[in-house]
Motif scaffolding. Structure first.
Motif, PDB file in Angstrom:
ATOM      1  N   LEU A   1      66.352 115.259  75.243  1.00 47.72           N
ATOM      2  CA  LEU A   1      66.206 115.327  73.913  1.00 47.72           C
ATOM      3  C   LEU A   1      66.733 114.338  72.756  1.00 47.72           C
ATOM      4  O   LEU A   1      65.941 114.579  71.534  1.00 47.72           O
ATOM      5  CB  LEU A   1      66.821 116.607  73.162  1.00 47.72           C
ATOM      6  CG  LEU A   1      67.553 117.530  71.996  1.00 47.72           C
ATOM      7  CD1 LEU A   1      66.073 117.796  71.968  1.00 47.72           C
ATOM      8  CD2 LEU A   1      68.406 118.138  72.261  1.00 47.72           C
ATOM      9  N   LYS A   2      67.417 113.478  73.199  1.00 52.02           N
ATOM     10  CA  LYS A   2      67.744 112.355  72.502  1.00 52.02           C
ATOM     11  C   LYS A   2      66.540 111.498  72.348  1.00 52.02           C
ATOM     12  O   LYS A   2      66.683 110.918  71.041  1.00 52.02           O
ATOM     13  CB  LYS A   2      68.818 112.164  73.478  1.00 52.02           C
ATOM     14  CG  LYS A   2      69.666 110.926  72.125  1.00 52.02           C
ATOM     15  CD  LYS A   2      70.620 109.601  73.006  1.00 52.02           C
ATOM     16  CE  LYS A   2      71.471 111.065  73.482  1.00 52.02           C
ATOM     17  NZ  LYS A   2      72.855 110.568  74.029  1.00 52.02           N
TER      18      LYS A   2
ATOM     19  N   ALA B   1      60.847 107.069  65.377  1.00 52.34           N
ATOM     20  CA  ALA B   1      60.527 105.426  65.425  1.00 52.34           C
ATOM     21  C   ALA B   1      58.773 105.664  65.501  1.00 52.34           C
ATOM     22  O   ALA B   1      58.434 104.825  64.964  1.00 52.34           O
ATOM     23  CB  ALA B   1      60.920 104.934  67.575  1.00 52.34           C
ATOM     24  N   THR B   2      58.193 106.715  65.714  1.00 52.68           N
ATOM     25  CA  THR B   2      56.428 106.811  65.370  1.00 52.68           C
ATOM     26  C   THR B   2      56.859 106.738  64.249  1.00 52.68           C
ATOM     27  O   THR B   2      55.535 106.558  63.447  1.00 52.68           O
ATOM     28  CB  THR B   2      55.793 108.162  66.161  1.00 52.68           C
ATOM     29  OG1 THR B   2      56.153 108.219  67.453  1.00 52.68           O
ATOM     30  CG2 THR B   2      54.807 108.214  66.007  1.00 52.68           C
ATOM     31  N   ALA B   3      56.919 107.463  63.395  1.00 49.96           N
ATOM     32  CA  ALA B   3      56.707 108.307  62.007  1.00 49.96           C
ATOM     33  C   ALA B   3      57.470 106.818  61.664  1.00 49.96           C
ATOM     34  O   ALA B   3      57.177 106.201  60.773  1.00 49.96           O
ATOM     35  CB  ALA B   3      58.012 108.591  61.736  1.00 49.96           C
ATOM     36  N   GLY B   4      58.666 105.862  62.026  1.00 46.81           N
ATOM     37  CA  GLY B   4      59.242 104.399  61.100  1.00 46.81           C
ATOM     38  C   GLY B   4      57.423 103.346  61.088  1.00 46.81           C
ATOM     39  O   GLY B   4      57.885 103.012  60.394  1.00 46.81           O
TER      40      GLY B   4
ATOM     41  N   GLU C   1      60.181 121.058  69.175  1.00 44.27           N
ATOM     42  CA  GLU C   1      61.101 120.107  69.122  1.00 44.27           C
ATOM     43  C   GLU C   1      60.700 119.510  70.149  1.00 44.27           C
ATOM     44  O   GLU C   1      60.354 118.005  69.889  1.00 44.27           O
ATOM     45  CB  GLU C   1      62.219 120.800  69.392  1.00 44.27           C
ATOM     46  CG  GLU C   1      62.708 119.059  68.714  1.00 44.27           C
ATOM     47  CD  GLU C   1      64.523 119.176  68.299  1.00 44.27           C
ATOM     48  OE1 GLU C   1      65.227 118.181  68.093  1.00 44.27           O
ATOM     49  OE2 GLU C   1      65.612 119.923  68.799  1.00 44.27           O
ATOM     50  N   LEU C   2      60.511 119.988  71.674  1.00 47.26           N
ATOM     51  CA  LEU C   2      60.586 119.317  72.684  1.00 47.26           C
ATOM     52  C   LEU C   2      59.040 118.607  73.060  1.00 47.26           C
ATOM     53  O   LEU C   2      58.611 117.396  73.646  1.00 47.26           O
ATOM     54  CB  LEU C   2      61.165 120.381  73.842  1.00 47.26           C
ATOM     55  CG  LEU C   2      62.838 120.138  74.146  1.00 47.26           C
ATOM     56  CD1 LEU C   2      62.409 121.035  75.079  1.00 47.26           C
ATOM     57  CD2 LEU C   2      63.036 118.683  74.312  1.00 47.26           C
ATOM     58  N   ALA C   3      57.975 119.691  72.393  1.00 51.51           N
ATOM     59  CA  ALA C   3      56.713 119.207  72.686  1.00 51.51           C
ATOM     60  C   ALA C   3      56.635 118.295  71.971  1.00 51.51           C
ATOM     61  O   ALA C   3      55.522 117.153  72.415  1.00 51.51           O
ATOM     62  CB  ALA C   3      55.176 120.792  72.028  1.00 51.51           C
ATOM     63  N   ASN C   4      56.418 118.180  70.254  1.00 51.54           N
ATOM     64  CA  ASN C   4      56.559 117.255  69.368  1.00 51.54           C
ATOM     65  C   ASN C   4      57.414 116.052  69.828  1.00 51.54           C
ATOM     66  O   ASN C   4      56.554 114.989  70.080  1.00 51.54           O
ATOM     67  CB  ASN C   4      56.595 117.775  68.677  1.00 51.54           C
ATOM     68  CG  ASN C   4      56.177 118.775  68.557  1.00 51.54           C
ATOM     69  OD1 ASN C   4      54.676 118.437  68.531  1.00 51.54           O
ATOM     70  ND2 ASN C   4      56.560 119.234  66.961  1.00 51.54           N
TER      71      ASN C   4
ATOM     72  N   ALA D   1      55.792 112.360  71.200  1.00 52.04           N
ATOM     73  CA  ALA D   1      56.338 110.876  70.128  1.00 52.04           C
ATOM     74  C   ALA D   1      56.486 109.883  71.299  1.00 52.04           C
ATOM     75  O   ALA D   1      56.125 108.811  71.293  1.00 52.04           O
ATOM     76  CB  ALA D   1      57.369 111.800  69.360  1.00 52.04           C
ATOM     77  N   MET D   2      57.452 110.586  72.217  1.00 60.36           N
ATOM     78  CA  MET D   2      57.689 109.344  73.295  1.00 60.36           C
ATOM     79  C   MET D   2      55.968 109.218  73.961  1.00 60.36           C
ATOM     80  O   MET D   2      56.190 107.450  73.876  1.00 60.36           O
ATOM     81  CB  MET D   2      57.793 109.626  74.494  1.00 60.36           C
ATOM     82  CG  MET D   2      59.903 110.361  74.085  1.00 60.36           C
ATOM     83  SD  MET D   2      60.255 111.031  75.699  1.00 60.36           S
ATOM     84  CE  MET D   2      60.522 112.974  75.561  1.00 60.36           C
ATOM     85  N   ILE D   3      54.580 109.561  73.966  1.00 64.89           N
ATOM     86  CA  ILE D   3      53.839 108.955  74.420  1.00 64.89           C
ATOM     87  C   ILE D   3      53.406 107.988  73.739  1.00 64.89           C
ATOM     88  O   ILE D   3      52.696 107.029  73.524  1.00 64.89           O
ATOM     89  CB  ILE D   3      53.288 109.991  75.000  1.00 64.89           C
ATOM     90  CG1 ILE D   3      53.029 110.678  76.348  1.00 64.89           C
ATOM     91  CG2 ILE D   3      51.669 109.272  75.318  1.00 64.89           C
ATOM     92  CD1 ILE D   3      52.055 111.814  76.136  1.00 64.89           C
TER      93      ILE D   3
END
Length: 192
Positions: free
Chosen positions: A58-59, A67-70, A161-164, A168-170
């Motif tokens: 989750l963190k 980070a992706t938005a930034g 939230e977890l799916a998004n 975002a990690m990818i």
């Protein structure tokens, strides 16, 4: 005689099936994969270990979304008003995030790390701890929206939230690859 003695033995249960059941009941098990644990990490410890893994996921999801938005904001040239440091406006940062980080003064980088450390320490010091049934992750709900949601809607929001976050990690790793390794992401110019 053997049957009478077995009455004093605890029933045999397999730890893996108990933990898999707990993992299946947690938000995040969703179609088409259901429970996705190819390395079998859910079987490596007890319930506290599983909760620690989920809190770490989750963190990382939340950090990756930020980070992706930034990264995208930086690429689009969106900057804060004012100065990054004395005489150096935010607009002087490069539109390439890797180069922008290099321009940030040492004191600025240190402030960011200290802030992150404070947030991390504060969230870990909450009682009860998330491995003991407390809330997972940094809880920032000043309007109390989660308290007023029904359980099904809250579970849907947690899954989203977890799916998004997983996406975002990818995404952020793809951005780093595209900006660092030529040809790693087909169709994107280098450096991205």
């Amino acid at each position: 005689c053997l049957g009478a003695a077995s009455a004093f033995l605890a029933p045999k249960t397999t730890r893996a099936s108990t933990e898999l059941m707990a993992l299946k009941d947690m938000p995040g098990a969703m179609p088409p994969l259901g429970v996705f644990d190819p390395l079998g990490l859910a079987d490596t410890g007890n319930e506290e270990t599983l909760l620690w893994f989920r809190a770490a996921e989750l963190k990382h999801c939340r950090v990756a979304m930020l980070a992706t938005a930034g990264w995208l904001a930086n690429e689009l040239g969106v900057t804060f008003p004012g100065d990054l440091s004395y005489g150096q406006p935010f607009s002087s940062l490069s539109h390439l995030p890797n180069e922008a980080w290099d321009v940030v003064p040492y004191a600025g980088k240190l402030q960011m790390l200290v802030f992150i450390g404070c947030v991390e320490s504060w969230s870990e010091a909450q009682k009860p701890h998330y491995t003991k049934g407390g809330p997972m992750g940094l809880q920032c709900d000043p309007l109390g929206l989660a308290e007023n949601m029904n359980k099904d809607f809250l579970a849907t929001r947690q899954k989203s939230e977890l799916a998004n976050g997983r996406l975002a990690m990818i995404a952020i790793m793809s951005f780093f690859a595209a900006s660092s390794v030529e040809g790693s992401v087909p169709g994107l110019p280098f450096p991205y």
